[in-house]
Design a protein around this motif. Sequence first.
Motif, short mmCIF file in Angstrom:
data_model
loop_
_atom_site.label_atom_id
_atom_site.label_comp_id
_atom_site.label_asym_id
_atom_site.label_seq_id
_atom_site.Cartn_x
_atom_site.Cartn_y
_atom_site.Cartn_z
N LEU A 32 -25.96 -27.78 13.58
CA LEU A 32 -24.95 -27.50 12.56
C LEU A 32 -23.55 -27.63 13.14
CD1 LEU A 32 -24.09 -26.57 9.73
CD2 LEU A 32 -24.34 -24.22 10.56
N GLU A 33 -23.33 -27.03 14.30
CA GLU A 33 -22.00 -27.10 14.93
C GLU A 33 -21.65 -28.54 15.32
OE1 GLU A 33 -19.66 -24.78 14.96
OE2 GLU A 33 -21.14 -23.64 13.81
N ALA A 34 -22.64 -29.30 15.80
CA ALA A 34 -22.38 -30.70 16.17
C ALA A 34 -22.02 -31.53 14.94
CB ALA A 34 -23.60 -31.28 16.87
N ILE A 35 -22.70 -31.28 13.83
CA ILE A 35 -22.40 -32.01 12.59
C ILE A 35 -21.02 -31.62 12.07
CG2 ILE A 35 -23.05 -32.18 10.15
CD1 ILE A 35 -26.01 -32.15 11.17
N LYS A 36 -20.70 -30.33 12.11
CA LYS A 36 -19.38 -29.90 11.67
C LYS A 36 -18.29 -30.50 12.56
CE LYS A 36 -19.05 -25.46 10.85
NZ LYS A 36 -19.33 -23.99 10.86
N THR A 37 -18.54 -30.60 13.86
CA THR A 37 -17.57 -31.20 14.79
C THR A 37 -17.40 -32.68 14.49
OG1 THR A 37 -18.10 -29.59 16.51
CG2 THR A 37 -17.09 -31.66 17.22
N ALA A 38 -18.51 -33.38 14.24
CA ALA A 38 -18.43 -34.82 13.92
C ALA A 38 -17.62 -35.04 12.65
CB ALA A 38 -19.83 -35.40 13.77
N LEU A 39 -17.82 -34.19 11.66
CA LEU A 39 -17.06 -34.31 10.41
C LEU A 39 -15.60 -33.94 10.61
CD1 LEU A 39 -19.68 -32.86 7.92
CD2 LEU A 39 -18.88 -35.23 8.03
N ASP A 40 -15.36 -32.91 11.40
CA ASP A 40 -13.99 -32.50 11.68
C ASP A 40 -13.24 -33.59 12.45
OD1 ASP A 40 -12.01 -30.46 11.37
OD2 ASP A 40 -12.23 -29.99 13.51
N ASP A 41 -13.94 -34.26 13.38
CA ASP A 41 -13.33 -35.36 14.14
C ASP A 41 -12.90 -36.50 13.23
OD1 ASP A 41 -13.72 -33.93 16.45
OD2 ASP A 41 -15.44 -35.14 17.14
N LYS A 42 -13.61 -36.66 12.11
CA LYS A 42 -13.27 -37.71 11.14
C LYS A 42 -12.34 -37.19 10.05
CE LYS A 42 -15.87 -41.04 12.73
NZ LYS A 42 -15.30 -42.26 13.25
N LYS A 43 -11.75 -36.01 10.28
CA LYS A 43 -10.77 -35.42 9.37
C LYS A 43 -11.33 -35.09 7.98
CE LYS A 43 -7.62 -36.11 12.50
NZ LYS A 43 -7.71 -35.22 13.61
N GLU A 78 -21.33 -41.76 7.63
CA GLU A 78 -21.84 -42.52 8.78
C GLU A 78 -21.81 -41.69 10.05
OE1 GLU A 78 -19.59 -46.14 8.81
OE2 GLU A 78 -20.74 -47.00 7.14
N ALA A 79 -20.83 -40.81 10.19
CA ALA A 79 -20.76 -39.94 11.37
C ALA A 79 -21.97 -39.00 11.41
CB ALA A 79 -19.46 -39.15 11.37
N VAL A 80 -22.31 -38.43 10.26
CA VAL A 80 -23.46 -37.52 10.20
C VAL A 80 -24.76 -38.31 10.40
CG1 VAL A 80 -24.77 -35.93 8.74
CG2 VAL A 80 -22.28 -35.85 8.75
#
Length: 91
Positions: A32-43, A78-80
């Motif tokens: 969950l944290e990795a997915i949230k980070t990936a989404l946050d990185d993509k703004k 695509e990030a997720v």
Amino acid sequence: MIDNQTTSTPFVPSIHGEALVPVTDAEVSMHLEAIKTALDDKKAIDLVALDLRDKSTMADYFVLCSGNSRPHTRALSEAVYSYVKDTDLQI
């Protein structure tokens, strides 16, 4: 005399014939944290994770977010998807 008792095999949930592997709460939190980070990185805009553990047997969390354009939302998805594929998560 006929024995009416049958030996039944326990139900094992599967996807495409492969048994699902249970994951620990720690693993779920890590993903969950990795997915949230990936989404946050993509703004991602208005990123929220809904906790469904007490409400659903299908999922532990539901992650929602918005983007400001079609290319932006495509990049978010695509990030997720990339994370899920790279970590061999079962979807």
